[in-house]
Design a protein around this motif. Structure first.
Motif, short mmCIF file in Angstrom:
data_model
loop_
_atom_site.label_atom_id
_atom_site.label_comp_id
_atom_site.label_asym_id
_atom_site.label_seq_id
_atom_site.Cartn_x
_atom_site.Cartn_y
_atom_site.Cartn_z
N VAL A 12 0.86 -1.19 0.00
CA VAL A 12 0.00 0.00 0.00
C VAL A 12 0.89 1.23 0.00
N ASN A 13 0.70 2.08 -0.97
CA ASN A 13 1.57 3.25 -1.11
C ASN A 13 1.44 4.20 0.07
N ARG A 14 0.30 4.19 0.74
CA ARG A 14 0.04 5.14 1.83
C ARG A 14 0.79 4.77 3.11
N ASP A 68 -4.98 -1.79 7.95
CA ASP A 68 -5.28 -0.40 7.56
C ASP A 68 -5.20 -0.30 6.04
N ILE A 69 -6.24 -0.74 5.37
CA ILE A 69 -6.35 -0.62 3.92
C ILE A 69 -7.73 -0.07 3.59
N ARG A 70 -7.77 0.91 2.70
CA ARG A 70 -9.01 1.63 2.44
C ARG A 70 -9.30 1.65 0.93
N GLU A 71 -10.54 1.91 0.63
CA GLU A 71 -10.93 2.09 -0.77
C GLU A 71 -10.24 3.33 -1.35
N GLY A 72 -9.63 3.16 -2.50
CA GLY A 72 -8.88 4.24 -3.14
C GLY A 72 -7.38 4.17 -2.92
N TYR A 91 6.42 0.78 -8.73
CA TYR A 91 5.60 0.96 -9.92
C TYR A 91 4.13 0.71 -9.59
N PRO A 92 3.20 1.57 -10.04
CA PRO A 92 1.78 1.39 -9.72
C PRO A 92 1.22 0.13 -10.37
N VAL A 93 0.39 -0.56 -9.62
CA VAL A 93 -0.20 -1.80 -10.10
C VAL A 93 -1.72 -1.71 -10.14
N ALA A 94 -2.34 -1.33 -9.02
CA ALA A 94 -3.80 -1.32 -8.95
C ALA A 94 -4.23 -0.33 -7.87
N ARG A 95 -5.53 -0.05 -7.88
CA ARG A 95 -6.12 0.83 -6.87
C ARG A 95 -7.28 0.08 -6.21
#
Length: 294
Positions: free
Chosen positions: A171-173, A199-203, A219-223
């Motif tokens: 999770v990038n956050r 701690d994982i949220r929509e978005g 590298y971004p994979v998914a949201r």
């Protein structure tokens, strides 16, 4: 037709039962590459014709949109310049190593696998271009998949959406790490084994974590698209949507991440010597004993 059916069945059986068919498949892919290029030629000609026959009004509107996009990207670049300088100062303060630019080559789509139960495609780069099995493939938005088979002039790519594909993400956050697996659909991926209290949220943006050494980190994979908490269940059901345009992209990037450093040789257990050292010690002891003998 009956002969073709029998031959196809025999080839499928041999491909399933024997591993020696992999080189044969690679050679056949090399032979079929000109046919794939010929099949994609009409769409390329149509694209060229539509571009050549576009009226002036469409070109003016497109030019205006591109100018607006350039202004937007210029604003982002100005902001990124400040962030880059700040990042350099922080790295110098922490004496951290500087990240190097990763080499890459471009590739173009040749064909898609018609099997509805698999999500694969063929691109126009092969072993002659340095492509190898396991190489990451990206488009302009994010990670697309990885190379699973190569021939001289083309390669097969396993997409993220395939049910047999999985990769470690974070999770990038907040940096939480999970495993992302394909669900057999182009617009949905499954985040596996997420604790109900995580701690994982929509978005939330999911990026490559770098674990395993196959996909470089960052590298971004998914949201994350949905987080469902089931009462009494230890794990939550989390689904995500890929950020890459898996059904629309025609141009891709093939990354060449640096090879991981070789692991140092394992030290011998305490109180034991390695074989060469033990042999040398025995020779020294024998020489000393010979000198003491009258």
């Amino acid at each position: 037709m009956l002969l073709c059916v029998i031959l196809a069945s025999a080839l499928m059986f041999a491909d399933t039962r024997f591993t020696r068919m992999e080189p044969v498949r690679a050679q056949l892919s090399t032979l079929v590459a000109p046919i794939q290029w010929l099949v994609s030629l009409p769409s390329d000609v149509l694209n060229w014709g539509s571009l050549a026959l576009s009226d002036q009004r469409a070109l003016v509107d497109e030019n205006r949109r591109l100018r607006e996009q350039i202004l937007t990207l210029s604003h982002r670049v100005q902001r990124m310049a400040s962030l880059t300088a700040e990042n350099v100062r922080l790295r110098e303060l922490l004496a951290a190593t500087r990240q190097r630019d990763m080499p890459y080559i471009t590739a173009e789509l040749l064909s898609l696998d018609p099997d509805p139960f698999t999500h694969q495609m063929v691109i126009d780069r092969g072993r002659r271009d340095g492509v190898y099995v396991g190489q990451p493939v990206l488009d302009a938005s994010g990670l697309v998949g990885q190379i699973t088979a190569t021939s001289a002039y083309s390669s097969r790519v396993l997409l993220l959406a395939d049910a047999s594909h999985a990769l470690p993400v974070q999770v990038n956050r907040n940096g939480l790490r999970f495993v992302l697996q394909g669900a057999g659909s182009y617009d949905a991926l499954d985040v596996m084994h997420v604790p109900d209290t995580a701690d994982i949220r929509e978005g939330d943006l999911l990026t490559t974590s770098g674990l395993g050494g196959r996909f470089p980190p960052g590298y971004p994979v998914a949201r994350v698209s949905a987080v469902v908490h089931d009462p009494g269940q230890p794990f939550a059901r989390v689904t995500a949507a890929p950020v890459a345009q898996l059904q629309r992209s025609r141009h891709f990037l093939l990354l060449f991440p640096p090879a991981p450093p070789a692991a140092p040789p394992a030290a011998p257990p305490e109180g034991q010597l390695a074989a060469p050292a033990l042999e040398a010690a025995r020779r020294v002891g024998s020489a000393a004993a010979d000198e003491e003998t009258p």
